[in-house]
Design a protein around this motif. Structure first.
Motif, PDB file in Angstrom:
ATOM      1  N   LEU A   7       0.822  -1.219   0.000  1.00 51.18           N
ATOM      2  CA  LEU A   7       0.000   0.000   0.000  1.00 51.18           C
ATOM      3  C   LEU A   7       0.851   1.261   0.000  1.00 51.18           C
ATOM      4  N   LEU A  17     -15.658   8.736   8.789  1.00 55.27           N
ATOM      5  CA  LEU A  17     -16.441   9.293   7.701  1.00 55.27           C
ATOM      6  C   LEU A  17     -17.483  10.230   8.304  1.00 55.27           C
ATOM      7  N   ALA A  63     -12.348   1.949   8.005  1.00 50.24           N
ATOM      8  CA  ALA A  63     -12.027   3.172   7.260  1.00 50.24           C
ATOM      9  C   ALA A  63     -10.527   3.430   7.280  1.00 50.24           C
ATOM     10  N   GLU A  64      -9.882   3.169   8.422  1.00 47.92           N
ATOM     11  CA  GLU A  64      -8.443   3.414   8.519  1.00 47.92           C
ATOM     12  C   GLU A  64      -7.646   2.434   7.665  1.00 47.92           C
ATOM     13  N   ALA A  82      -7.936   3.784   4.273  1.00 50.89           N
ATOM     14  CA  ALA A  82      -7.234   5.058   4.111  1.00 50.89           C
ATOM     15  C   ALA A  82      -5.713   4.888   4.093  1.00 50.89           C
ATOM     16  N   TYR A  83      -5.235   3.720   4.552  1.00 51.19           N
ATOM     17  CA  TYR A  83      -3.792   3.540   4.774  1.00 51.19           C
ATOM     18  C   TYR A  83      -2.934   3.914   3.560  1.00 51.19           C
ATOM     19  N   GLY A  84      -3.305   3.406   2.391  1.00 46.89           N
ATOM     20  CA  GLY A  84      -2.508   3.672   1.192  1.00 46.89           C
ATOM     21  C   GLY A  84      -2.502   5.149   0.828  1.00 46.89           C
ATOM     22  N   GLN A  95      -2.914   7.654   2.925  1.00 46.88           N
ATOM     23  CA  GLN A  95      -2.110   8.368   3.924  1.00 46.88           C
ATOM     24  C   GLN A  95      -0.628   8.255   3.600  1.00 46.88           C
ATOM     25  N   GLN A  96      -0.206   7.117   3.086  1.00 50.85           N
ATOM     26  CA  GLN A  96       1.192   6.958   2.721  1.00 50.85           C
ATOM     27  C   GLN A  96       1.572   7.910   1.589  1.00 50.85           C
ATOM     28  N   ARG A  97       0.582   8.236   0.750  1.00 44.11           N
ATOM     29  CA  ARG A  97       0.838   9.152  -0.368  1.00 44.11           C
ATOM     30  C   ARG A  97       0.605  10.605   0.026  1.00 44.11           C
ATOM     31  N   ARG A  98       0.395  10.843   1.323  1.00 43.08           N
ATOM     32  CA  ARG A  98       0.167  12.195   1.861  1.00 43.08           C
ATOM     33  C   ARG A  98      -0.986  12.903   1.163  1.00 43.08           C
ATOM     34  N   LYS A 139      -6.550  15.305   3.994  1.00 38.74           N
ATOM     35  CA  LYS A 139      -7.527  14.580   4.815  1.00 38.74           C
ATOM     36  C   LYS A 139      -8.920  14.546   4.207  1.00 38.74           C
ATOM     37  N   ILE A 144      -9.048  12.139   1.420  1.00 41.40           N
ATOM     38  CA  ILE A 144      -9.014  10.770   1.939  1.00 41.40           C
ATOM     39  C   ILE A 144     -10.418  10.331   2.332  1.00 41.40           C
ATOM     40  N   ARG A 145     -11.105  11.227   3.101  1.00 38.49           N
ATOM     41  CA  ARG A 145     -12.438  10.872   3.581  1.00 38.49           C
ATOM     42  C   ARG A 145     -13.372  10.578   2.400  1.00 38.49           C
ATOM     43  N   VAL A 163     -12.240   7.282   0.582  1.00 42.77           N
ATOM     44  CA  VAL A 163     -12.519   6.097   1.403  1.00 42.77           C
ATOM     45  C   VAL A 163     -14.017   5.807   1.355  1.00 42.77           C
ATOM     46  N   ALA A 164     -14.829   6.873   1.478  1.00 41.04           N
ATOM     47  CA  ALA A 164     -16.281   6.692   1.452  1.00 41.04           C
ATOM     48  C   ALA A 164     -16.725   6.072   0.130  1.00 41.04           C
TER      49      ALA A 164
END
Lengths: 294, 393
Positions: free
Chosen positions: A187, A290, B112-113, B116-118, B120-123, B126, B129-130, B133-134
């Motif tokens: 990832l 969310l 959700a976390e 979101a992990y991948g 977050q690694q790509r900065r 936020k 991301i939300r 992820v949704a």
């Protein structure tokens, strides 16, 4: 069925009561008593907090601070050495030699605690072979001045307690498993991110256990301090021991022991709380909720 | 679309696609000590293709996938993803994501976390991301589980989260390592459909590793059947099923009845202990008189009461007489097991509505049409595999 389950727990409860609750209870009870005359060790017909007041002298306070310093520094050093060693053992080393590595970590434990510590006394002596070797190869030009100092005590406790740190860390790292680390890298996380966000959080129970396994006995240790610390490296354990064995004042010794127990519990709680606070922003940073889920 | 079709990479002989999402393996070899897991394997996967690597355990399919993902480095050969060689590129910098066999969800994070992990690694910011992820959770219909711990989910739900966690990164290639293996049959069939729909909707290249031929047949644009670190046949489901290139492929995909015999002079049939087995197409590449095997699928074998067959029956090719030793109801089909002589068992399968009513112990005749017969060079191991493989559909 309920009776059977209760019955199976009886040996455990008996053990706990006989060898933990009763002795600690006795120590607490004695700490409220006094030493009756020259040849008595303790009496409890008059109860008071006087022994606690008696224990809290400036000397005792200094020794307490010294004990805390050795306890915290020793645990931190054990963690700093134990983390990379245990990680290497559990993750990077060839699986076929892992059993051997664990055996090597355990080997010092086959020798008596006191003998091992006296061994360091010989190594660290100013005229000992190690000191001579250092001078011989020109690393120092004076004899080693480390024995009977706080540094010697620190070295001794790190040596004595390191296996208690490495083993739970090893188990913790081993249990994380390769597949989660691979998933993390898949990832987009590099090695460092993977270590910080996957390996360490999952190994956290093992890290806490290792730190407590080292910190608690280390705080009560008096053999290492006696053998390697001399006058400068006093620890509370020595004061307690001298009250029981030399001064024959069980009441005062008990009060000191109770204070030590309280300090260990309080300091562990405070340090744990501080670490939790320090990690809070890090955790919040990666929390994802969310919008509607709230 | 891509105008740079220069012949710079003409090494494979085929025309390797180099667009985003293309995967090219070029003479890839991987050893583990003495054992060779993958040998000189070449494969061109087109952008947006759903390709399955199918084979028994130990055939090198998972090693191949792990080399594309970056968990293993090939000992020889080249791997190109979207036209660029990924040799020496660590897994975390490849534009490829994996759905793992055991899902490998992070147990200390919420759903959700995990997803979101991948990002977050790509900065990724936020808010974005939300949002992503949704929508990734919507895609797999798992949004209401967003705040659960991944350990509180069932196998099928974990599987969807693993899929969302990979897809949210919008990889150009998605690798799937037997992702349906741990699910029960009904859920597995549901997920097969969903995966296929998702793949055609997103247009992402899917490389799907499985040992389940039914799974490979139902989803793939093309199937690579692997054996001992090599590709035995690479073709679409119809071709693999109807025109397998070897006895091994014939045995692995679907079920087969294998009969051994000497190839006739015209090389389009074999003479067996139970009569002639005749095919329509000849095998001029095999020497006449050599031992060959004929493969006939159970669904092409007709079974009938022996008394109903004519007197001339025994002399006809593609017909054997035997005793019915087993009848089993498989749902849509009835399966008959017929003992012929003392060295041959023939399996016949008929659709349930018009299946003949026969009882165990009946004398029966099994027959099939010449078009149903395929001739292969003798491959004892493959024939064995054909019988061992349990019927999965």
């Amino acid at each position: 069925m309920r009776n059977l389950r209760f019955g199976l727990a009886v040996p455990a409860w008996t053990w706990l009561i006989l060898f933990f609750v009763l002795p600690v209870g006795a120590v607490i009870w004695f700490s409220f008593g006094y030493k009756p005359g020259l040849f008595g060790t303790h009496a409890n017909d008059i109860l008071s907090f006087d022994r606690y007041a008696e224990a809290l002298t400036p000397t005792f306070f200094d020794v307490f601070l010294n004990t805390l310093w050795v306890g915290i520094t020793g645990t931190v050093i054990c963690l700093l050495i134990g983390l990379p060693v245990a990680y290497w053992m559990a993750v990077k080393s060839p699986p076929s030699i892992r059993g051997l590595l664990i055996a090597i970590v355990m080997v010092p434990y086959w020798a008596n605690f006191l003998v091992r510590t006296i061994g360091w006394q010989i190594i660290l002596a100013p005229e000992g072979w190690f000191s001579n070797l250092l001078q011989g190869i020109g690393l120092t030009d004076a004899p080693l001045e480390i024995l009977y100092t706080r540094s010697a005590v620190l070295l001794g406790v790190v040596y004595n307690y390191l296996p208690l740190m490495i083993l739970p860390l090893y188990v913790a790292f081993d249990r994380v498993g390769d597949s989660l680390r691979e998933a993390s890298k898949d990832l987009g996380a590099n090695r460092f991110s993977t270590f910080v966000r996957v390996t360490i959080p999952l190994a956290r129970p093992g890290i806490i256990v290792g730190a407590l396994l080292v910190y608690i006995p280390l705080m009560g240790d008096y053999i290492t301090a006696t053998v390697l610390g001399g006058a400068q490296g006093n620890m509370v354990g020595q004061l307690v021991a001298s009250q029981f064995q030399t001064a024959q004042n069980w009441a005062l010794g008990s009060a000191m022991a109770v204070l030590l127990i309280l300090v260990i519990m309080a300091s562990a709680a405070v340090i744990g709380g501080l670490l939790w606070l320090v990690a809070l922003p890090f955790r919040n940073r990666y929390t994802v909720t969310l919008e509607e889920a709230r | 679309m891509s105008t740079t079709m220069t012949t710079e990479s003409g090494r494979t002989g085929t025309d390797p696609v180099e667009g985003p999402g293309a995967v090219v393996l070029d003479g890839v070899t991987k050893h583990y000590g003495e054992a060779t897991a993958v040998r000189e394997m070449s494969l061109s996967i087109e952008p947006g293709e759903f390709i399955s690597l199918l084979g028994p355990s130990g055939c090198g399919k998972t090693t191949t996938l792990r080399m594309i993902a970056g968990f293993e480095q090939p000992d020889a050969g080249d791997i190109r993803v979207s036209g660029r060689s990924v040799l020496g590129v660590p897994a975390y910098r490849r534009d490829v994501n994996t759905v793992f066999q055991a899902y490998a969800l992070f147990p200390h994070m919420s759903v959700a976390e995990n997803v979101a992990y991948g990002l977050q690694q790509r900065r990724t910011p936020k808010a974005e991301i939300r949002e992503r992820v949704a929508s990734a959770l919507d895609l797999v219909q798992m949004r209401r589980f967003a705040d659960r711990k991944s350990t509180q989910l069932s196998g099928g739900q974990q599987q969807r989260i693993a899929l969302a966690r990979a897809l949210v990164n919008r990889p150009s290639v998605l690798l799937l390592d037997e992702p349906l293996g741990a699910l029960d049959r009904q859920l597995r069939e549901e997920m097969q459909l969903e995966l296929k729909l998702l793949q055609s909707r997103l247009g992402i290249t899917f490389v799907f590793v499985t040992h389940d031929q039914g799974e490979a047949l139902s989803m793939s644009d093309r199937i690579a059947i692997m054996r001992d670190g090599r590709i035995e046949q690479l073709a679409d489901a119809d071709t693999v099923y109807a025109r397998p290139s070897s006895a091994y492929v014939a045995a692995f995909v679907g079920q087969q009845n294998f009969i051994e015999g000497a190839l006739t002079a015209s090389r389009d049939g074999i003479a067996t202990a139970h009569g002639i087995v005749q095919a329509t197409t000849a095998r001029p590449d095999l020497p006449a008189g050599s031992v060959a095997q004929a493969a006939i699928r159970p669904e092409f074998v007709e079974v009938a009461d022996a008394s109903a067959a004519g007197e001339d029956a025994p002399t006809r090719p593609n017909l054997v007489r035997g005793t019915l030793i087993g009848v089993s109801h498989l749902g849509e089909t009835m399966q008959y097991l017929v003992r012929v002589g003392d060295d041959l068992s023939v399996i016949a399968r008929r659709p349930t509505p018009d299946a003949p009513r026969l009882a165990v112990g009946d004398e029966v005749v099994c027959s099939w049409r010449t078009e149903s017969v395929q001739l292969f060079a003798l491959d004892a191991a493959a024939a064995e595999a054909g019988y061992v493989e349990p019927p999965t559909n």
